[in-house]
Scaffold this motif. Structure first.
Motif, PDB file in Angstrom:
ATOM      1  N   LEU A 178      29.637  11.154 -30.058  1.00 42.64           N
ATOM      2  CA  LEU A 178      28.495  11.902 -29.543  1.00 42.64           C
ATOM      3  C   LEU A 178      28.965  13.043 -28.654  1.00 42.64           C
ATOM      4  N   GLN A 179      29.903  12.778 -27.782  1.00 48.09           N
ATOM      5  CA  GLN A 179      30.430  13.833 -26.922  1.00 48.09           C
ATOM      6  C   GLN A 179      31.175  14.893 -27.708  1.00 48.09           C
ATOM      7  N   SER A 180      31.691  14.508 -28.906  1.00 49.81           N
ATOM      8  CA  SER A 180      32.476  15.451 -29.710  1.00 49.81           C
ATOM      9  C   SER A 180      31.632  16.195 -30.729  1.00 49.81           C
ATOM     10  N   GLY A 181      30.343  15.849 -30.849  1.00 45.89           N
ATOM     11  CA  GLY A 181      29.555  16.487 -31.899  1.00 45.89           C
ATOM     12  C   GLY A 181      28.219  17.025 -31.462  1.00 45.89           C
ATOM     13  N   ILE A 182      27.824  16.821 -30.203  1.00 47.55           N
ATOM     14  CA  ILE A 182      26.502  17.264 -29.739  1.00 47.55           C
ATOM     15  C   ILE A 182      26.671  18.283 -28.613  1.00 47.55           C
ATOM     16  N   GLY A 183      25.888  19.356 -28.695  1.00 43.07           N
ATOM     17  CA  GLY A 183      25.885  20.366 -27.628  1.00 43.07           C
ATOM     18  C   GLY A 183      27.136  21.217 -27.625  1.00 43.07           C
ATOM     19  N   ALA A 184      27.675  21.408 -26.439  1.00 38.57           N
ATOM     20  CA  ALA A 184      28.841  22.285 -26.269  1.00 38.57           C
ATOM     21  C   ALA A 184      29.790  21.656 -25.274  1.00 38.57           C
ATOM     22  N   LEU A 185      31.042  22.010 -25.419  1.00 41.20           N
ATOM     23  CA  LEU A 185      32.087  21.594 -24.481  1.00 41.20           C
ATOM     24  C   LEU A 185      32.499  22.848 -23.705  1.00 41.20           C
ATOM     25  N   THR A 186      32.411  22.754 -22.370  1.00 48.26           N
ATOM     26  CA  THR A 186      32.616  23.928 -21.520  1.00 48.26           C
ATOM     27  C   THR A 186      33.863  23.755 -20.659  1.00 48.26           C
ATOM     28  N   PHE A 187      34.716  24.788 -20.634  1.00 45.32           N
ATOM     29  CA  PHE A 187      35.921  24.847 -19.792  1.00 45.32           C
ATOM     30  C   PHE A 187      35.693  25.966 -18.760  1.00 45.32           C
ATOM     31  N   GLU A 188      35.705  25.589 -17.500  1.00 49.72           N
ATOM     32  CA  GLU A 188      35.387  26.564 -16.449  1.00 49.72           C
ATOM     33  C   GLU A 188      36.520  26.607 -15.422  1.00 49.72           C
ATOM     34  N   ALA A 189      36.892  27.849 -15.033  1.00 52.19           N
ATOM     35  CA  ALA A 189      37.961  28.062 -14.050  1.00 52.19           C
ATOM     36  C   ALA A 189      37.353  28.047 -12.658  1.00 52.19           C
ATOM     37  N   ALA A 190      37.682  27.014 -11.884  1.00 51.05           N
ATOM     38  CA  ALA A 190      37.174  26.909 -10.510  1.00 51.05           C
ATOM     39  C   ALA A 190      38.315  27.175  -9.545  1.00 51.05           C
ATOM     40  N   TRP A 191      38.548  28.458  -9.262  1.00 47.39           N
ATOM     41  CA  TRP A 191      39.561  28.859  -8.274  1.00 47.39           C
ATOM     42  C   TRP A 191      39.249  30.261  -7.774  1.00 47.39           C
ATOM     43  N   THR A 192      39.927  30.622  -6.674  1.00 48.68           N
ATOM     44  CA  THR A 192      39.733  31.918  -6.038  1.00 48.68           C
ATOM     45  C   THR A 192      41.117  32.466  -5.645  1.00 48.68           C
ATOM     46  N   PRO A 193      41.339  33.776  -5.817  1.00 49.64           N
ATOM     47  CA  PRO A 193      40.468  34.721  -6.521  1.00 49.64           C
ATOM     48  C   PRO A 193      40.440  34.457  -8.019  1.00 49.64           C
ATOM     49  N   ASP A 194      39.340  34.810  -8.619  1.00 49.30           N
ATOM     50  CA  ASP A 194      39.140  34.472 -10.021  1.00 49.30           C
ATOM     51  C   ASP A 194      40.114  35.235 -10.912  1.00 49.30           C
ATOM     52  N   GLU A 195      40.466  36.449 -10.514  1.00 49.98           N
ATOM     53  CA  GLU A 195      41.347  37.257 -11.338  1.00 49.98           C
ATOM     54  C   GLU A 195      42.821  36.902 -11.116  1.00 49.98           C
ATOM     55  N   GLY A 196      43.093  35.995 -10.241  1.00 52.89           N
ATOM     56  CA  GLY A 196      44.489  35.680  -9.983  1.00 52.89           C
ATOM     57  C   GLY A 196      45.122  34.896 -11.130  1.00 52.89           C
ATOM     58  N   PHE A 197      44.295  34.218 -11.904  1.00 52.86           N
ATOM     59  CA  PHE A 197      44.810  33.419 -13.016  1.00 52.86           C
ATOM     60  C   PHE A 197      43.852  33.610 -14.186  1.00 52.86           C
ATOM     61  N   VAL A 198      44.247  34.389 -15.205  1.00 50.70           N
ATOM     62  CA  VAL A 198      43.363  34.774 -16.308  1.00 50.70           C
ATOM     63  C   VAL A 198      43.483  33.748 -17.436  1.00 50.70           C
ATOM     64  N   LEU A 199      42.305  33.258 -17.882  1.00 46.32           N
ATOM     65  CA  LEU A 199      42.282  32.256 -18.945  1.00 46.32           C
ATOM     66  C   LEU A 199      42.375  32.898 -20.321  1.00 46.32           C
ATOM     67  N   GLY A 200      42.837  32.116 -21.249  1.00 42.57           N
ATOM     68  CA  GLY A 200      42.867  32.483 -22.664  1.00 42.57           C
ATOM     69  C   GLY A 200      43.067  31.212 -23.486  1.00 42.57           C
ATOM     70  N   GLY A 250      46.747  29.897 -18.988  1.00 43.64           N
ATOM     71  CA  GLY A 250      46.434  30.858 -17.916  1.00 43.64           C
ATOM     72  C   GLY A 250      47.632  31.756 -17.664  1.00 43.64           C
ATOM     73  N   VAL A 251      47.316  33.005 -17.399  1.00 47.12           N
ATOM     74  CA  VAL A 251      48.356  33.992 -17.108  1.00 47.12           C
ATOM     75  C   VAL A 251      48.065  34.574 -15.724  1.00 47.12           C
ATOM     76  N   PRO A 252      49.030  34.452 -14.782  1.00 46.69           N
ATOM     77  CA  PRO A 252      48.783  35.024 -13.438  1.00 46.69           C
ATOM     78  C   PRO A 252      48.786  36.556 -13.483  1.00 46.69           C
ATOM     79  N   ALA A 253      47.685  37.139 -12.954  1.00 44.38           N
ATOM     80  CA  ALA A 253      47.592  38.603 -12.907  1.00 44.38           C
ATOM     81  C   ALA A 253      48.279  39.147 -11.672  1.00 44.38           C
ATOM     82  N   ALA A 254      48.317  38.346 -10.636  1.00 46.74           N
ATOM     83  CA  ALA A 254      48.981  38.741  -9.397  1.00 46.74           C
ATOM     84  C   ALA A 254      49.506  37.472  -8.744  1.00 46.74           C
TER      85      ALA A 254
END
Length: 336
Positions: A178-200, A250-254
């Motif tokens: 059910l968790q693998s087939g219903i709705g959406a799976l969300t990955f969220e970056a919770a850190w500051t500054p947000d641009e310090g570590f860029v997701l991909g 994640g790739v560090p921008a600074a």
């Protein structure tokens, strides 16, 4: 017509000439008395022809047949022995075929049912007892076999009461169907500054297509966008059944500094929450998480693996070798 007993004239329908004899009763058929006869004539019995008396033969006395079943006076012995030749006495009905002496005959008195002819003293019969029940070998093996134990490996699952934290001691968790087939799976970056570590992310579909997704890009069930100022990767599970695997890097921008810390939050449609703590990244891309589709269930694993080099090097280190690159950090997007 002649004769007093000839009545054949009754069959003829012609006129009948009656006679005046007393025995002629033909007038009865014609309802009138023949001429010359009296009305009071009485019928006399016809003469019975006499038969000659046979000659008398003197009777010979014949003895009546003997129907008695008494065999006492007859020799009914079937003794075929070649003994002395002396015939058995009268009344001997023995069927003895010259067998050896068997001793004392069995006691056939009331209550005695022994048929033992060996001549030995009869003994009390042994009471019958049923043999003990024995379990068949197959059933005995099934009974003796120990109960099936738990499976050798039980995948860890999420908990509804508390977040699931992935660490080096517990690096993976498996979502149910059910968790693998219903709705959406969300990955969220919770850190500051947000641009310090860029997701991909790098992904591979079951068709064999593989590529890289950067912020602001979309491909099929994958969307990279922002939510409340934080980077977010969203996987649509309705269309994500064709996804074989992916990695989140994640790739560090600074340089975020030595005191930098963050967490990668993963949430399901049923509000199950998975947390992956992020340490201050060294230079170079760091693979934070890997995801695999195992028979319809998604398995997530915390990697925290830093690969020296560029994004292409990190993808090749995890087996994504079918991606076409424009340069070491930019992949050619899939055709629309």
């Amino acid at each position: 017509m002649s004769g007093t007993e000839d009545l054949s004239w009754l069959r003829h329908r012609g006129p009948v000439h009656a006679t005046t004899t007393a025995d002629d009763l033909s007038w009865i058929r014609h309802r009138r008395v023949p001429a010359g006869a009296t009305a009071t004539a009485t019928r006399t019995a016809p003469a019975v022809p006499t038969t000659p008396t046979p000659a008398v033969v003197p009777a010979v006395p014949v003895a009546p047949p003997d129907t008695s079943l008494d065999l006492s006076g007859a020799d009914t012995s079937l003794d075929l022995s070649s003994g002395s030749g002396t015939p058995p006495p009268a009344g001997d009905t023995s069927l003895d075929l010259d067998l050896p002496d068997r001793g004392t005959p069995p006691d056939l008195s009331v209550g005695g049912t022994s048929l033992d002819l060996s001549g030995e003293t009869t003994q009390d019969p042994v009471p019958f007892s049923a043999p003990p029940f024995t379990t068949p070998p197959a059933a005995a093996a099934a009974v003796a076999a120990p109960a099936a134990g738990p499976p050798a490996f039980t995948p860890p699952r999420t908990s509804a009461s508390a977040p699931t934290v992935l660490s080096p001691r517990r690096p993976s968790v498996q979502l149910n169907r059910l968790q693998s087939g219903i709705g959406a799976l969300t990955f969220e970056a919770a850190w500051t500054p947000d641009e310090g570590f860029v997701l991909g992310c790098a992904y591979q579909m079951d068709s064999g297509w593989s590529s890289v997704l950067r912020p602001g890009e979309t491909f099929g069930p994958l969307v990279m966008d922002r939510r409340a100022g934080h980077q977010r990767l969203r996987l649509d599970l309705l269309h994500g059944r064709h996804l074989q695997r992916l990695i989140v890097f994640g790739v560090p921008a600074a340089d975020p500094g030595p005191h930098w810390a963050g967490t990668l939050l993963i949430s399901t449609h049923g509000h199950a929450r998975i947390e992956i703590p992020i340490e201050p990244p060294p230079p170079g891309p760091t693979v934070l998480l890997s995801l695999y589709n195992v028979d319809g269930e998604l398995v997530l694993r915390a990697e925290a693996q830093t690969v020296p080099g560029r994004i292409r090097d990190a993808c090749l280190a995890f087996g994504y070798d079918r991606i076409a690159w424009r340069d070491a950090d930019t992949a050619i997007p899939p055709a629309a």
